[in-house]
Motif scaffolding. Structure first.
Motif, mmCIF file in Angstrom:
data_model
loop_
_atom_site.group_PDB
_atom_site.id
_atom_site.type_symbol
_atom_site.label_atom_id
_atom_site.label_comp_id
_atom_site.label_asym_id
_atom_site.label_seq_id
_atom_site.Cartn_x
_atom_site.Cartn_y
_atom_site.Cartn_z
ATOM 1 N N UNK A 231 22.499 7.050 3.551
ATOM 2 C CA UNK A 231 21.679 8.133 4.097
ATOM 3 C C UNK A 231 22.560 9.203 4.725
ATOM 4 N N UNK A 232 23.644 8.801 5.408
ATOM 5 C CA UNK A 232 24.546 9.775 6.021
ATOM 6 C C UNK A 232 25.269 10.603 4.964
ATOM 7 N N UNK A 233 25.618 9.960 3.850
ATOM 8 C CA UNK A 233 26.242 10.696 2.740
ATOM 9 C C UNK A 233 25.285 11.763 2.213
ATOM 10 N N UNK A 234 23.991 11.453 2.264
ATOM 11 C CA UNK A 234 22.975 12.409 1.789
ATOM 12 C C UNK A 234 22.580 13.406 2.878
ATOM 13 N N UNK A 235 23.383 13.526 3.934
ATOM 14 C CA UNK A 235 23.184 14.495 5.006
ATOM 15 C C UNK A 235 21.824 14.330 5.684
ATOM 16 N N UNK A 236 21.440 13.102 5.919
ATOM 17 C CA UNK A 236 20.139 12.825 6.532
ATOM 18 C C UNK A 236 20.071 13.439 7.935
ATOM 19 N N UNK A 237 18.874 13.919 8.296
ATOM 20 C CA UNK A 237 18.664 14.520 9.616
ATOM 21 C C UNK A 237 17.932 13.570 10.571
ATOM 22 N N UNK A 238 16.981 12.798 10.030
ATOM 23 C CA UNK A 238 16.198 11.871 10.844
ATOM 24 C C UNK A 238 16.387 10.459 10.297
ATOM 25 N N UNK A 239 16.876 9.547 11.140
ATOM 26 C CA UNK A 239 17.142 8.164 10.732
ATOM 27 C C UNK A 239 16.223 7.226 11.517
ATOM 28 N N UNK A 240 15.431 6.424 10.789
ATOM 29 C CA UNK A 240 14.505 5.489 11.436
ATOM 30 C C UNK A 240 14.724 4.089 10.864
ATOM 31 N N UNK A 241 14.918 3.113 11.751
ATOM 32 C CA UNK A 241 15.003 1.701 11.345
ATOM 33 C C UNK A 241 14.088 0.919 12.277
ATOM 34 N N UNK A 242 13.002 0.391 11.725
ATOM 35 C CA UNK A 242 12.041 -0.372 12.523
ATOM 36 C C UNK A 242 11.968 -1.802 11.990
ATOM 37 N N UNK A 243 12.215 -2.754 12.857
ATOM 38 C CA UNK A 243 12.179 -4.169 12.484
ATOM 39 C C UNK A 243 11.115 -4.866 13.334
ATOM 40 N N UNK A 244 10.032 -5.315 12.685
ATOM 41 C CA UNK A 244 8.933 -5.948 13.406
ATOM 42 C C UNK A 244 8.947 -7.465 13.238
ATOM 43 N N UNK A 245 10.048 -8.015 12.741
ATOM 44 C CA UNK A 245 10.194 -9.457 12.630
ATOM 45 C C UNK A 245 10.676 -10.041 13.951
ATOM 46 N N UNK A 246 10.510 -11.358 14.108
ATOM 47 C CA UNK A 246 11.042 -12.027 15.290
ATOM 48 C C UNK A 246 12.565 -12.062 15.250
ATOM 49 N N UNK A 247 13.113 -12.017 14.052
ATOM 50 C CA UNK A 247 14.567 -12.077 13.892
ATOM 51 C C UNK A 247 15.153 -10.671 14.020
ATOM 52 N N UNK A 248 16.195 -10.524 14.850
ATOM 53 C CA UNK A 248 16.835 -9.230 15.050
ATOM 54 C C UNK A 248 17.676 -8.829 13.844
ATOM 55 N N UNK A 249 17.839 -7.511 13.650
ATOM 56 C CA UNK A 249 18.851 -6.976 12.737
ATOM 57 C C UNK A 249 20.084 -6.668 13.581
#
Length: 812
Positions: A162-180
């Motif tokens: 995503x950074x290579x594609x010059x992303x402006x807004x980055x969202x990572x949402x994890x709703x599992x009990x296990x962490x990323x």
């Protein structure tokens, strides 16, 4: 002069405009529409026509969702995304949205099952013979079969893409009990990144150094992000920081350096309060530690505890390495608006006020009762150090009264040496005007300040809380609130609980009830539902006036389908009158349904196939549910099943079965219970199902707790002996003996010896016998168990326990 040739793009647009419909729209508008879809749905559009073949590649929003309802295994999702970024190339991105929701545990561990299923489930393989789908299909067949298919494994690789594609807004949402876990060796470097949203992430220190992201303005950490090993959050450009319900280290403080910060929200965090460096541009800040925050002390409210064993005051491993003793308030001293909320035992505010900075720009301040202990010392200190304060609001709860009473003393109340000349009125929000509010008003009057007490009315509450209140009402009562004011007009539509109840007390005609509910679902739309509760309360048929075909039961399945469309999670249907029949042609299909409660329902076979409800965990059948035509209850996800006072089929007449289960096993009940750790098997002596199963008694290899009643004593204790012999790790056995046991034993009196198990669990040393009186049956049980080297504790109702002593031949 010959006419100019149209460009290929112009020809395509001309053809599209002739066709009409969605094809008449420009490429830019179609790309915007595709950006609203998830990536796998957007890719599928490549088969529509030649024009659509590459449109998905140039959308500026990439939405990836690892949802078990969409992906049968996490390996498929991982493979799809890896191929997607390969074929998409480095086309610019405005937003990259990655979401993990409700993955199955076996998928998180890398389950590779189901690889041979249809290509339709992959999302990326649908295409015509000449499209990119073929290329994706080719690649999906090679490699990766032995790799770990955990989708979390590739998160940082996808972020780097995503950074290579010059992303402006980055969202990572994890709703599992296990962490990323974000690898500490992967810092973010981007000239274009302006906003980051993260949830359910374990964050490393290197990742939170944003010095190489000069355009970053907004940073949001929500819902269980973990900063346990983070020493510093660094950004010179960030203007908005929100940390919502996240975990910091229990022993170290995290330093936050953000000199350009304008807005700060620290809400519901636990662990140690972060250390804030000076923020000269700060305008607005709100801090509310969680009640489990580790800056907690039960000895004092002011943070000067002298108890060295107090973890809240002295449990830190290291201290922040600068001269300032202010952890929080020093960094907030430049704010123009502040909200400082905490339970009284949280000491961080009081501790900082011992070295109180000057709030030279502060104009608006909101506090709660933490500032009142020690004779208003904290409140006086803040007022003295806020020379331009204009607005002060105090939120006082009922806990304030108890807190003030516990530290009652004869010392005079503190007074500030000077206060802001602009502060004329203080608002006090409270549920009732009690001694605490009166004391505050009296104290403020000595400073020439008026106290405007505002008892909280319902209109002062936020919409979310009003919706929660409405959700406690029945639907017809909630709808009536729409006439209160313009604000209330549509509030009832967005409540996430819908309670629909039919009774003759409320509805004189069943036709009115049916008509109301049908209009309700029509006007409400498909706003998401957390719970749908449908009840038919007891009524007499003579009280119901029917107009033609107005039976209120007629529409039950239609209303249930409406609830499923609204992504309902909890479904309840309770009927206290005649049975409601659920039609066999209406199975439930829902990836969101987690719990079902039914009573007074006549159930059909198809309805009880829950294979299309993968999130279903709890299933309750209570009070006269009828399974008369049900041959199977099927669910692979269900974890809790309660069937209480319900009716099954009557094909079995005594001991002669007219219908047989197609399983080879002769065991009906106990075969399915062999893995249980705790069992209660209660029946009347005439019920033979337990004894019948014990003829092929299985091994209860995990059974540790067992409760039986007198059915196990028949036939010279044969059933009890059999169970003990087949329970090698049993630790606790309880026998409930009623008065019926004596007559049962007398009717089958014989001279045959009592059965004895060949072996019993070495852990079983004591058996509890619950009875109303110690009679011959109880004595016989005690004598039999004593031959197995087992003591007996006899507990009579409303009496203390007694121990059976064989040597003395009585109960002592």
């Amino acid at each position: 002069m010959p006419p100019r040739l149209r460009s290929s793009k112009g020809e395509k647009m001309a053809e599209a405009s002739k066709e009409g419909g969605i094809n008449a729209l420009s490429d830019e508008l179609l790309q915007h529409i595709l950006s609203l879809l998830s990536a796998d749905e957007a890719v599928k559009t490549c088969v529509l026509s030649w024009r659509w073949r590459h449109l998905w590649k140039s959308t500026d929003v990439l939405r990836l969702a690892a949802d078990k309802g969409r992906w049968k295994s996490s390996k498929r999702f991982k493979k799809f995304v890896n191929h997607l970024v390969l074929f998409r190339g480095s086309s610019p991105l405005r937003e990259f949205d990655l979401e993990f929701s409700s993955c199955r545990e076996k998928d998180e561990k890398g389950d590779d099952s189901g690889e041979d299923e249809s290509d339709d489930d992959r999302g990326e393989d649908e295409s015509d013979d000449d499209s990119d789908g073929d290329e994706l299909d080719e690649h999906s067949d090679d490699g990766e079969s032995d790799e770990d298919s955990n989708p979390f494994q590739c998160v940082m690789m996808w972020v780097m893409y995503a950074l290579i594609c010059q992303v402006q807004v980055l969202k990572i949402h994890n709703f599992n009990e296990r962490y990323i876990e974000i690898d500490g060796g992967m810092p973010l470097v981007s000239q274009h990144l302006t906003k980051i949203e993260l949830s359910g992430i374990v964050l490393k220190e290197c990742f939170l150094n944003f010095s190489s992201c000069p355009a970053l303005k907004e940073l949001y950490f929500t819902k269980n992000c973990c900063f346990d090993s983070v020493k510093k959050i660094f950004s010179q450009s960030m203007q908005c920081l929100r940390i919502f319900y996240c975990q910091f280290s229990e022993y170290d403080r995290t330093l936050i350096y953000a000199p350009s910060l304008i807005t700060l929200l620290l809400e519901g965090f636990w662990g140690r309060t972060p250390f804030l460096e000076r923020m000269p541009s700060l305008v607005e800040a709100s801090v509310r530690p969680h009640q489990d925050c580790d800056d907690w002390c039960s000895n004092t409210y002011t943070g000067n505890c002298e108890d060295e064993d107090c973890d809240g005051c002295h449990g830190m491993i290291d201290k922040i390495g600068n001269g300032s003793k202010c952890v929080l308030l020093g960094g907030l001293s430049e704010a123009k608006s502040l909200k400082l909320i905490a339970v009284p035992e949280i000491i961080i505010f009081g501790s900082d006020l011992r070295c109180c900075p000057m709030f030279s720009k502060l104009k608006s301040l909101l506090l709660n009762e933490w500032c009142l202990p020690s004779n208003f010392w904290a409140l006086a200190c803040i007022l003295e150090h806020s020379p331009v304060l204009r607005k002060l609001t105090l939120q006082i709860s009922k806990e304030a009264k108890f807190m003030m009473e516990t530290e009652e003393n004869d010392n005079p109340l503190w007074k500030p040496a000077a206060i802001s000349e602009h502060l004329k009125v203080v608002k006090v929000h409270c549920k009732e005007v009690d001694e605490v509010v009166y004391k505050i008003g009296k104290w403020l009057s000595t400073l020439d300040i008026k106290a405007a007490s505002e008892e909280c009315g319902i209109d002062d509450l936020p919409d979310e809380l009003l919706q929660q209140i409405l959700s406690l009402l029945s639907a017809d009562e909630a709808v009536k609130t729409c006439v209160l004011s313009r604000r209330w007009r549509h509030l009832w539509k967005s409540t996430d609980i819908l309670r629909v109840a039919y009774s003759t007390d409320r509805w004189k005609r069943s036709e009115e009830f049916k008509k109301f509910v049908n209009h309700l679902v029509l006007l409400r739309g498909i706003s998401p539902l957390r719970e749908f509760d449908l009840r038919f309360n007891p009524f007499r048929y003579e009280d119901v006036v029917y107009d033609g075909d107005s039976d209120p039961y007629q529409c039950v399945m239609m209303w249930v389908m409406y609830a499923v469309m609204c992504r309902v999670q909890v479904l309840k249907i309770h009927n206290d009158h005649t049975d409601i029949e659920v039609y066999s042609g209406m199975p439930l299909v829902s990836p969101h349904l987690t719990k079902i409660e039914l009573s007074g329902i006549e159930l059909k076979n198809c309805f009880l196939n829950f294979s299309s409800c993968p999130a279903l965990k709890e299933l309750y059948f209570t009070k006269n549910c009828c399974f008369d035509s049900v041959y199977e209850i099927l669910s692979q996800s269900i974890q809790c099943l309660h069937i209480f006072h319900c009716q099954f089929d009557e094909y079995c007449h005594g001991c002669h079965l007219s219908y047989e289960v197609s399983d080879d096993s002769e065991i009906v009940l106990l075969g399915g219970l062999t893995e249980a750790k705790n069992l209660k098997l209660i029946a009347g002596p005439e019920i033979f199902i337990f004894r019948s199963d014990l003829r092929w008694c299985p091994l209860f290899s995990k059974l540790k707790g067992l409760l039986l009643n007198e059915w196990c004593l028949a036939s010279n204790f044969s059933a009890l002996a059999c169970i003990l012999e087949h329970s090698p790790v049993l630790r606790k056995l309880t026998l409930k003996i009623s008065k019926e046991a004596k007559s049962m034993m007398e009717t089958e009196e014989n001279d045959n010896p009592l059965w004895k198990p060949a072996a019993i669990s070495e852990h079983l040393k004591v058996v509890k016998v619950h009875c109303k009186e110690v009679d011959d049956v109880v004595y016989k049980i005690g004598k039999w168990l004593s031959t197995l080297d087992i003591k007996v504790i006899i507990k009579q109702r409303k009496q203390s326990s007694k121990i059976f002593c064989l040597e003395e031949g009585n109960i002592c």
